[in-house]
Design an enzyme around this catalytic site. Structure first.
Site, PDB file in Angstrom:
ATOM      1  N   HIS A  56       0.854  -1.204   0.000  1.00 10.34           N
ATOM      2  CA  HIS A  56       0.000   0.000   0.000  1.00 10.34           C
ATOM      3  C   HIS A  56       0.881   1.242   0.000  1.00 10.34           C
ATOM      4  O   HIS A  56       1.492   1.594   1.016  1.00 10.34           O
ATOM      5  CB  HIS A  56      -0.906  -0.015   1.246  1.00 10.34           C
ATOM      6  CG  HIS A  56      -1.936   1.073   1.266  1.00 10.34           C
ATOM      7  ND1 HIS A  56      -3.290   0.833   1.438  1.00 10.34           N
ATOM      8  CD2 HIS A  56      -1.829   2.414   1.138  1.00 10.34           C
ATOM      9  CE1 HIS A  56      -3.953   1.976   1.417  1.00 10.34           C
ATOM     10  NE2 HIS A  56      -3.078   2.961   1.240  1.00 10.34           N
ATOM     11  N   HIS A  58       1.220   5.289  -2.069  1.00 13.21           N
ATOM     12  CA  HIS A  58       0.646   6.269  -3.021  1.00 13.21           C
ATOM     13  C   HIS A  58       1.775   6.867  -3.844  1.00 13.21           C
ATOM     14  O   HIS A  58       2.357   7.890  -3.478  1.00 13.21           O
ATOM     15  CB  HIS A  58      -0.113   7.357  -2.265  1.00 13.21           C
ATOM     16  CG  HIS A  58      -1.329   6.845  -1.567  1.00 13.21           C
ATOM     17  ND1 HIS A  58      -2.598   6.956  -2.103  1.00 13.21           N
ATOM     18  CD2 HIS A  58      -1.470   6.181  -0.392  1.00 13.21           C
ATOM     19  CE1 HIS A  58      -3.473   6.388  -1.280  1.00 13.21           C
ATOM     20  NE2 HIS A  58      -2.813   5.907  -0.232  1.00 13.21           N
ATOM     21  N   GLN A 153      -9.679   9.212  -4.605  1.00 17.98           N
ATOM     22  CA  GLN A 153      -9.275   9.953  -3.398  1.00 17.98           C
ATOM     23  C   GLN A 153     -10.361  10.928  -2.931  1.00 17.98           C
ATOM     24  O   GLN A 153     -10.564  11.120  -1.736  1.00 17.98           O
ATOM     25  CB  GLN A 153      -7.977  10.730  -3.680  1.00 17.98           C
ATOM     26  CG  GLN A 153      -7.513  11.622  -2.540  1.00 17.98           C
ATOM     27  CD  GLN A 153      -7.057  10.841  -1.331  1.00 17.98           C
ATOM     28  OE1 GLN A 153      -6.008  10.227  -1.336  1.00 17.98           O
ATOM     29  NE2 GLN A 153      -7.858  10.840  -0.273  1.00 17.98           N
ATOM     30  N   HIS A 211      -9.646   1.739   0.883  1.00 17.12           N
ATOM     31  CA  HIS A 211      -9.333   2.529   2.079  1.00 17.12           C
ATOM     32  C   HIS A 211     -10.592   2.465   2.935  1.00 17.12           C
ATOM     33  O   HIS A 211     -11.586   3.120   2.630  1.00 17.12           O
ATOM     34  CB  HIS A 211      -9.036   3.984   1.714  1.00 17.12           C
ATOM     35  CG  HIS A 211      -7.657   4.207   1.180  1.00 17.12           C
ATOM     36  ND1 HIS A 211      -7.234   3.688  -0.010  1.00 17.12           N
ATOM     37  CD2 HIS A 211      -6.618   4.918   1.705  1.00 17.12           C
ATOM     38  CE1 HIS A 211      -5.973   4.067  -0.208  1.00 17.12           C
ATOM     39  NE2 HIS A 211      -5.569   4.809   0.814  1.00 17.12           N
ATOM     40  N   GLU A 214     -10.803   4.521   7.690  1.00 20.06           N
ATOM     41  CA  GLU A 214      -9.564   5.157   8.162  1.00 20.06           C
ATOM     42  C   GLU A 214      -9.947   6.360   9.029  1.00 20.06           C
ATOM     43  O   GLU A 214      -9.772   7.522   8.645  1.00 20.06           O
ATOM     44  CB  GLU A 214      -8.668   5.580   6.988  1.00 20.06           C
ATOM     45  CG  GLU A 214      -7.261   5.961   7.460  1.00 20.06           C
ATOM     46  CD  GLU A 214      -6.335   6.370   6.327  1.00 20.06           C
ATOM     47  OE1 GLU A 214      -6.786   6.460   5.174  1.00 20.06           O
ATOM     48  OE2 GLU A 214      -5.145   6.627   6.611  1.00 20.06           O
ATOM     49  N   ASP A 310       2.510   3.258   2.928  1.00 18.59           N
ATOM     50  CA  ASP A 310       1.420   4.198   2.639  1.00 18.59           C
ATOM     51  C   ASP A 310       1.901   5.508   2.008  1.00 18.59           C
ATOM     52  O   ASP A 310       1.526   5.832   0.891  1.00 18.59           O
ATOM     53  CB  ASP A 310       0.590   4.487   3.903  1.00 18.59           C
ATOM     54  CG  ASP A 310      -0.800   5.020   3.592  1.00 18.59           C
ATOM     55  OD1 ASP A 310      -1.144   5.198   2.415  1.00 18.59           O
ATOM     56  OD2 ASP A 310      -1.563   5.258   4.549  1.00 18.59           O
ATOM     57  N   TRP A 316      -0.161  13.956   3.504  1.00 18.58           N
ATOM     58  CA  TRP A 316      -0.714  13.169   4.612  1.00 18.58           C
ATOM     59  C   TRP A 316       0.343  12.882   5.674  1.00 18.58           C
ATOM     60  O   TRP A 316       0.039  12.718   6.840  1.00 18.58           O
ATOM     61  CB  TRP A 316      -1.257  11.829   4.087  1.00 18.58           C
ATOM     62  CG  TRP A 316      -2.572  11.959   3.400  1.00 18.58           C
ATOM     63  CD1 TRP A 316      -3.808  11.685   3.928  1.00 18.58           C
ATOM     64  CD2 TRP A 316      -2.810  12.427   2.070  1.00 18.58           C
ATOM     65  NE1 TRP A 316      -4.778  11.950   3.010  1.00 18.58           N
ATOM     66  CE2 TRP A 316      -4.200  12.407   1.862  1.00 18.58           C
ATOM     67  CE3 TRP A 316      -1.987  12.860   1.031  1.00 18.58           C
ATOM     68  CZ2 TRP A 316      -4.796  12.802   0.666  1.00 18.58           C
ATOM     69  CZ3 TRP A 316      -2.566  13.256  -0.167  1.00 18.58           C
ATOM     70  CH2 TRP A 316      -3.951  13.229  -0.343  1.00 18.58           C
TER      71      TRP A 316
HETATM   72 FE   FE2 Z   1      -3.536   5.049   1.610  1.00 12.88          FE
END
Ligand code: FE2
Length: 416
Positions: A56, A58, A153, A211, A214, A310, A316
């Site tokens: 996982h 991005h 997203q 996702h 979360e 991630d 983020w």
């Molecule tokens: Fe993610």
């Protein structure tokens, strides 16, 4: 074709063997006292594992925080970062996505990763990032395997047409359907998106990676619906619920009922320990929640769970280096899994378990007939490797070194 023997190896979870013969990039034999080969490579008693899997990541976000010169998140919550993202997205081009993604891929490959599943934002009608990543997947296939998740997203139902963009991305060649039900504007839309995800996966024969929940909100229970749908369709082993942070805040009576159902569906889970320890619990005073799903309980119950990076330097999460040993180290602390029995199999969390999430378990691992893909760690025992968070000394793909590095020596005048 020349045969090659790697000898004096300490294989993870295979004490019976210490040598491996490779021919045409594949493992021909694995055992002890194997025949002599033209080329023989001494692994000096070091620990050998199948390559790290980062299930996982991005890749269209990596390094956007520092490289695009935007302001970072203020309060540092997940939802604030999602709101910030469109400003970043406007500046992306196929070239910029490829340039930054390559940096992230280099970070990971140079630290032993050979399999990456990446979530690519498809809430962009131009599909800039998706086009870039589809090209890179092909261009880099000799070095790293990349799986692409069509990830909305900004949601499927936060605006009109979101769901259709996901479908278009699947037609363009994404490998898996993604989603973000806890971000949809109402529970009903979150549920609708979960139904869409499963329908799209069945329609286009794609994997699923959502996702899911979360958030610390224990009322966010989209994992329940996702699990029920894939249980019904017998699609659990092709499905992954990423994050499921809220499940770490769930009441036990609910959690145990659900874990029973997770065992039945065989759905996979991915936990991102560094990312979620950083992002979750932000609205808590004290006690502050850790943001992790129930990793220890999943392991105890045989529910497949893997760790992932991630983010690398994105809105983020400002940190991240693609070092899966760092992820493992943080994860085993946060999940409290360090008994001798647990440590013996802790590496599964960044190897075999991730491979199962990616549905590549049939090609993955050190067995005769499979590709000779492996990494060599700078220690000979699992416990010492994890305790010292050792580096990867070499990464081998199809029997050839992707890289090898020397051990660092320190000249410190210490004596008693
Ligand atoms: Fe993610």
């Amino acid at each position: 074709m020349m045969k090659k023997k790697f000898f004096n190896a300490k294989f993870y979870r295979n004490d019976a063997a210490s040598e491996m013969i490779v021919e045409n990039g594949k493992i021909l034999q694995i055992g002890t006292n194997l025949p002599q080969c033209e080329e023989e490579i001494d692994l000096r008693g070091k620990l050998v594992l199948p390559p790290y899997v980062d299930p996982h990541l991005h890749l269209d976000y990596v390094y956007t925080l520092s490289e695009l010169g935007q302001e970072g998140a203020g309060s540092g919550t997940l939802f604030e970062a999602i709101e910030l993202w469109p400003k970043f997205k406007e500046t992306l081009t196929v070239e910029s996505v490829k340039r930054l993604a390559l940096k992230g891929i280099k970070d990971e490959v140079s630290q032993g990763v050979q399999h990456i599943r990446t979530h690519i934002d498809v809430t962009d009608p131009n599909f800039t990032a998706l086009k870039a990543m589809l090209e890179m997947k092909e261009e880099l296939k000799d070095t790293v395997d990349i799986q692409i998740v069509a990830f909305p997203q900004e949601g499927m139902y936060m605006y009109k047409g979101g769901r259709d963009l996901v479908e278009e991305a699947l037609k363009m060649g994404a490998d898996a359907v993604g989603g973000i039900p806890h971000y949809e504007p109402a529970r009903e839309f979150g549920e609708k998106s979960v139904h869409d995800i499963v329908e799209l996966a069945l329609k286009y024969d794609k994997l699923i990676d959502v996702h899911c929940d979360e958030t610390d909100d224990p009322h966010s229970r989209f994992v329940e619906l996702l699990n029920a749908l894939v249980l019904m369709e017998d699609y659990g082993s092709r499905t992954t619920a990423s994050h499921t942070c809220s499940f770490g805040s769930a009441d036990n009576s609910y959690a145990f009922r659900m874990m029973d159902l997770f065992q039945k569906s065989k759905m996979n889970f991915i936990s991102c320990p560094t990312e979620n320890a950083y992002l979750q619990g932000r609205q808590d005073t004290y006690p502050k929640r850790r943001g992790l799903t129930r990793v220890k309980e999943f392991l105890d119950l045989g529910i497949n769970v893997a760790f992932a990076q991630d983010s690398i330097n994105d809105p983020w999460y400002p940190m991240g280096s693609g070092n899966m040993m760092n992820i493992l180290d943080n994860g085993i602390h946060l999940a409290q899994i360090m008994s001798p029995e647990e440590v013996a199999t802790n590496f599964d969390l960044i190897t075999y378990n991730g491979a199962r999430c990616l549905n590549i378990q049939d090609q993955y691992g050190l067995e005769v007939g499979k590709q000779a893909n492996f990494i060599v760690l700078n220690e000979s025992s699992v416990y010492e490797a994890i305790r010292k968070r050792v580096d990867v000394l070499a990464s081998v793909r199809n029997g050839e070194f992707l890289f090898r590095r020397k051990e660092v020596e320190y000249d410190i005048p210490l004596s008693l």
